[in-house]
Design a protein around this motif. Sequence first.
Motif, PDB file in Angstrom:
ATOM      1  N   PRO A   1       0.841  -1.212   0.000  1.00 30.61           N
ATOM      2  CA  PRO A   1       0.000   0.000   0.000  1.00 30.61           C
ATOM      3  C   PRO A   1       0.872   1.257   0.000  1.00 30.61           C
ATOM      4  O   PRO A   1       0.968   1.983   0.997  1.00 30.61           O
ATOM      5  N   LEU A   2       1.520   1.531  -1.131  1.00 32.89           N
ATOM      6  CA  LEU A   2       2.495   2.617  -1.206  1.00 32.89           C
ATOM      7  C   LEU A   2       1.859   3.998  -1.080  1.00 32.89           C
ATOM      8  O   LEU A   2       2.554   4.980  -0.801  1.00 32.89           O
ATOM      9  N   LYS A   3       0.551   4.103  -1.295  1.00 36.59           N
ATOM     10  CA  LYS A   3      -0.132   5.395  -1.192  1.00 36.59           C
ATOM     11  C   LYS A   3      -0.654   5.663   0.220  1.00 36.59           C
ATOM     12  O   LYS A   3      -1.134   6.767   0.504  1.00 36.59           O
ATOM     13  N   ALA A   4      -0.571   4.674   1.090  1.00 38.56           N
ATOM     14  CA  ALA A   4      -1.026   4.871   2.471  1.00 38.56           C
ATOM     15  C   ALA A   4      -0.101   5.853   3.182  1.00 38.56           C
ATOM     16  O   ALA A   4       1.102   5.884   2.937  1.00 38.56           O
ATOM     17  N   HIS A   5      -0.688   6.674   4.061  1.00 39.51           N
ATOM     18  CA  HIS A   5       0.067   7.739   4.712  1.00 39.51           C
ATOM     19  C   HIS A   5       0.467   7.357   6.136  1.00 39.51           C
ATOM     20  O   HIS A   5      -0.333   6.793   6.889  1.00 39.51           O
ATOM     21  N   TYR A   6       1.704   7.701   6.499  1.00 36.55           N
ATOM     22  CA  TYR A   6       2.221   7.442   7.834  1.00 36.55           C
ATOM     23  C   TYR A   6       3.096   8.618   8.270  1.00 36.55           C
ATOM     24  O   TYR A   6       3.561   9.415   7.441  1.00 36.55           O
ATOM     25  N   SER A   7       3.310   8.702   9.576  1.00 34.54           N
ATOM     26  CA  SER A   7       4.195   9.735  10.127  1.00 34.54           C
ATOM     27  C   SER A   7       5.298   9.053  10.922  1.00 34.54           C
ATOM     28  O   SER A   7       5.027   8.151  11.719  1.00 34.54           O
ATOM     29  N   ILE A   8       6.528   9.494  10.691  1.00 37.31           N
ATOM     30  CA  ILE A   8       7.662   8.890  11.393  1.00 37.31           C
ATOM     31  C   ILE A   8       8.815   9.893  11.410  1.00 37.31           C
ATOM     32  O   ILE A   8       8.991  10.674  10.467  1.00 37.31           O
ATOM     33  N   THR A   9       9.578   9.899  12.498  1.00 35.77           N
ATOM     34  CA  THR A   9      10.741  10.776  12.630  1.00 35.77           C
ATOM     35  C   THR A   9      11.975   9.941  12.931  1.00 35.77           C
ATOM     36  O   THR A   9      11.950   9.058  13.787  1.00 35.77           O
ATOM     37  N   ILE A  10      13.063  10.201  12.204  1.00 38.06           N
ATOM     38  CA  ILE A  10      14.317   9.469  12.382  1.00 38.06           C
ATOM     39  C   ILE A  10      15.388  10.456  12.833  1.00 38.06           C
ATOM     40  O   ILE A  10      15.540  11.531  12.245  1.00 38.06           O
ATOM     41  N   THR A  11      16.133  10.092  13.877  1.00 39.59           N
ATOM     42  CA  THR A  11      17.280  10.902  14.295  1.00 39.59           C
ATOM     43  C   THR A  11      18.551  10.077  14.089  1.00 39.59           C
ATOM     44  O   THR A  11      19.101  10.061  12.995  1.00 39.59           O
ATOM     45  N   ASP A  12      19.001   9.389  15.132  1.00 38.89           N
ATOM     46  CA  ASP A  12      20.215   8.585  14.997  1.00 38.89           C
ATOM     47  C   ASP A  12      19.942   7.093  15.142  1.00 38.89           C
ATOM     48  O   ASP A  12      20.850   6.302  15.404  1.00 38.89           O
ATOM     49  N   GLU A  13      18.693   6.698  14.984  1.00 41.93           N
ATOM     50  CA  GLU A  13      18.345   5.277  15.107  1.00 41.93           C
ATOM     51  C   GLU A  13      18.936   4.483  13.938  1.00 41.93           C
ATOM     52  O   GLU A  13      18.937   4.953  12.791  1.00 41.93           O
ATOM     53  N   PRO A  14      19.409   3.269  14.180  1.00 42.55           N
ATOM     54  CA  PRO A  14      19.868   2.422  13.076  1.00 42.55           C
ATOM     55  C   PRO A  14      18.690   2.009  12.198  1.00 42.55           C
ATOM     56  O   PRO A  14      17.543   1.983  12.643  1.00 42.55           O
ATOM     57  N   LYS A  15      18.976   1.695  10.968  1.00 42.62           N
ATOM     58  CA  LYS A  15      17.909   1.367  10.016  1.00 42.62           C
ATOM     59  C   LYS A  15      17.100   0.157  10.464  1.00 42.62           C
ATOM     60  O   LYS A  15      15.899   0.080  10.199  1.00 42.62           O
ATOM     61  N   GLU A  16      17.756  -0.790  11.169  1.00 41.62           N
ATOM     62  CA  GLU A  16      17.038  -1.977  11.632  1.00 41.62           C
ATOM     63  C   GLU A  16      15.909  -1.605  12.600  1.00 41.62           C
ATOM     64  O   GLU A  16      14.828  -2.197  12.561  1.00 41.62           O
TER      65      GLU A  16
END
Length: 329
Positions: free
Chosen positions: A288-303
Amino acid sequence: MEHIIIKYLRGHASGEEEQSLLEWIRKSESNRKEFMEMRDLWITSGDGSALPGTSGSKAAFNRFRRTVAGYETAERRKKNRIQVLRYAASVALLMACSLGMYMLGGKNAKNEQAETIIHQTVVRNDKTAVVLPDGTKVWLNKDSKLSYPENFADKRRAVTLDGEGFFDVVRNESSPFIVETGGMTVKVLGTEFDVKSHAGAAVSEITLLSGNVEVSLKNNADPIALLPNQKISYNRQTDIHRIESIDAAEYALWKNEKLVMNNEELGTIFRKMARWYDVDIAYDHTLPLKAHYSITITDEPKEEILRLLSVITPIKYELENDKIIIKRK
């Protein structure tokens, strides 16, 4: 100067104020000590509360700590290189004098002024910012090295980059800014652009955000003019280049302290994560590539971010070196 130092520690200083502060620090040993004392108060308190007029800011503190570490490392390297170059210059002078005695026809030996070169190297999984002698700002990504003279020549400002760097060049029409990297030469007067060119990679990229640049390729007679939101990719092995239109702002995401994605499509999140972590992300287009989400990344590893996405979205993922494969659960 105290109010500028406090603004700098809090992360609120303007570009002009940062440059003014650096010049003030370099002016005398007493200025440097005064700055270090205020810095130590900031670090000791952990949030800057020991300084007058400050309010707690963990992000500003972390940013400042990284900046100071990079600055002090550069200063130590600079001092070491100056000592080595002074010795080399004295030896070169003796050799030049000896050689001059043997020259025929009374010809004068050519004197050349040695330049002190500073190497700013970024360790793996880190990034830092550098202010060049003309005030130009450069953000260096992980595994990157920038070489530049202690003082630029009057008519030419030239640097060498191995890795990825984002340049915010101070405009000077009488002195073009030159970046040498991976078979390409970038010439600008004043602009914002991203260069990605690792020595071990076949392809080098230049992305223009604003202004204009001229790109000269190793085996191309005429320079190529880029427009904002254009990217040129050059394959050093095949000697083939390609120009494409892109959203240039996404190519500069990596230099920010955090990546904020507010109510964005899942496909956009994947694309921005790929730039942020400098990895390839391949995903199933049945998601579902058109679905909307909110997320914030700082120094977290990609995993960690991938685990979070697998909880809030119907995805599963696999890691293969520097590639992420995302499929539907």
